[in-house]
Design a protein around this motif. Structure first.
Motif, PDB file in Angstrom:
ATOM      1  N   HIS A  67      83.139   9.933  18.456  1.00  0.00           N
ATOM      2  CA  HIS A  67      84.163  10.866  17.955  1.00  0.00           C
ATOM      3  C   HIS A  67      83.664  12.311  18.025  1.00  0.00           C
ATOM      4  N   ASN A  76      89.931  10.746  17.369  1.00  0.00           N
ATOM      5  CA  ASN A  76      89.342  10.685  16.023  1.00  0.00           C
ATOM      6  C   ASN A  76      88.804   9.280  15.740  1.00  0.00           C
ATOM      7  N   GLU A  77      88.076   9.156  14.648  1.00  0.00           N
ATOM      8  CA  GLU A  77      87.431   7.877  14.310  1.00  0.00           C
ATOM      9  C   GLU A  77      88.441   6.758  14.115  1.00  0.00           C
ATOM     10  N   ASP A  78      89.553   7.045  13.440  1.00  0.00           N
ATOM     11  CA  ASP A  78      90.561   6.005  13.224  1.00  0.00           C
ATOM     12  C   ASP A  78      91.134   5.520  14.549  1.00  0.00           C
ATOM     13  N   GLU A  79      91.372   6.436  15.481  1.00  0.00           N
ATOM     14  CA  GLU A  79      91.898   6.051  16.790  1.00  0.00           C
ATOM     15  C   GLU A  79      90.887   5.205  17.564  1.00  0.00           C
ATOM     16  N   ARG A  81      88.534   3.287  16.214  1.00  0.00           N
ATOM     17  CA  ARG A  81      88.457   1.987  15.545  1.00  0.00           C
ATOM     18  C   ARG A  81      89.667   1.110  15.861  1.00  0.00           C
ATOM     19  N   ALA A  82      90.803   1.739  16.183  1.00  0.00           N
ATOM     20  CA  ALA A  82      92.035   0.991  16.469  1.00  0.00           C
ATOM     21  C   ALA A  82      92.093   0.471  17.907  1.00  0.00           C
TER      22      ALA A  82
END
Length: 105
Positions: A67, A76-79, A81-82
Motif C-alpha cells: 500500500h 489502499n490497504e482495504d482494497e 485485502r479485498a
C-alpha cells in the motif's frame, strides 16, 4: 555542515516501474519512508513479541508495505485485502521490489 535538503537529495525517493507477473502488468512503486517502515514493523510486532511474528501479522505487514509503496495504481490497504487470495503473489512481488529499492547501492 549538512542541511536537511542535502540529506534528502542523497536519498531521493526514486520511483520505479516494475512488472508484477502475478497481476499481469506493470505498476509504479517507491521506497518507504522511515515512518512507513516503522508502521510496517509495528504491524508485525503488535503483540510486543519480536521473536514470535504470526503469519497473519506478516501478511498484514506485506499488505501495508505494498500500500505504501504503490504510486500507480494507488491502492489502499482495504482494497488490497479485498483482492482474491491468488493476487497476494503480486503483493509479495511488490515487497521484494521495495527491498531492492532500499538496498545499499
Amino acid at each position: 555542515m549538512l542541511k536537511l535538503q542535502n540529506i534528502k537529495e542523497n536519498f531521493s525517493a526514486e520511483e520505479k516501474v516494475v512488472n508484477v507477473k502475478a497481476w499481469g502488468g506493470e505498476v509504479k512503486i517507491r521506497p518507504l519512508t522511515i515512518a512507513e517502515r516503522n508502521e510496517v514493523i509495528a504491524t508485525m510486532q503488535k503483540d510486543g513479541a519480536q521473536e514470535k511474528v504470526g503469519l497473519a501479522d506478516f501478511i498484514a505487514a506485506q499488505v501495508k508495505t505494498a500500500h505504501f509503496a504503490l504510486v500507480d495504481p494507488k491502492i489502499n490497504e482495504d482494497e488490497l485485502r479485498a483482492l482474491p487470495e491468488r493476487a497476494f503473489e503480486g503483493v509479495k512481488e511488490i515487497c521484494d521490489e521495495v527491498e531492492k529499492l532500499n538496498a545499499k547501492k
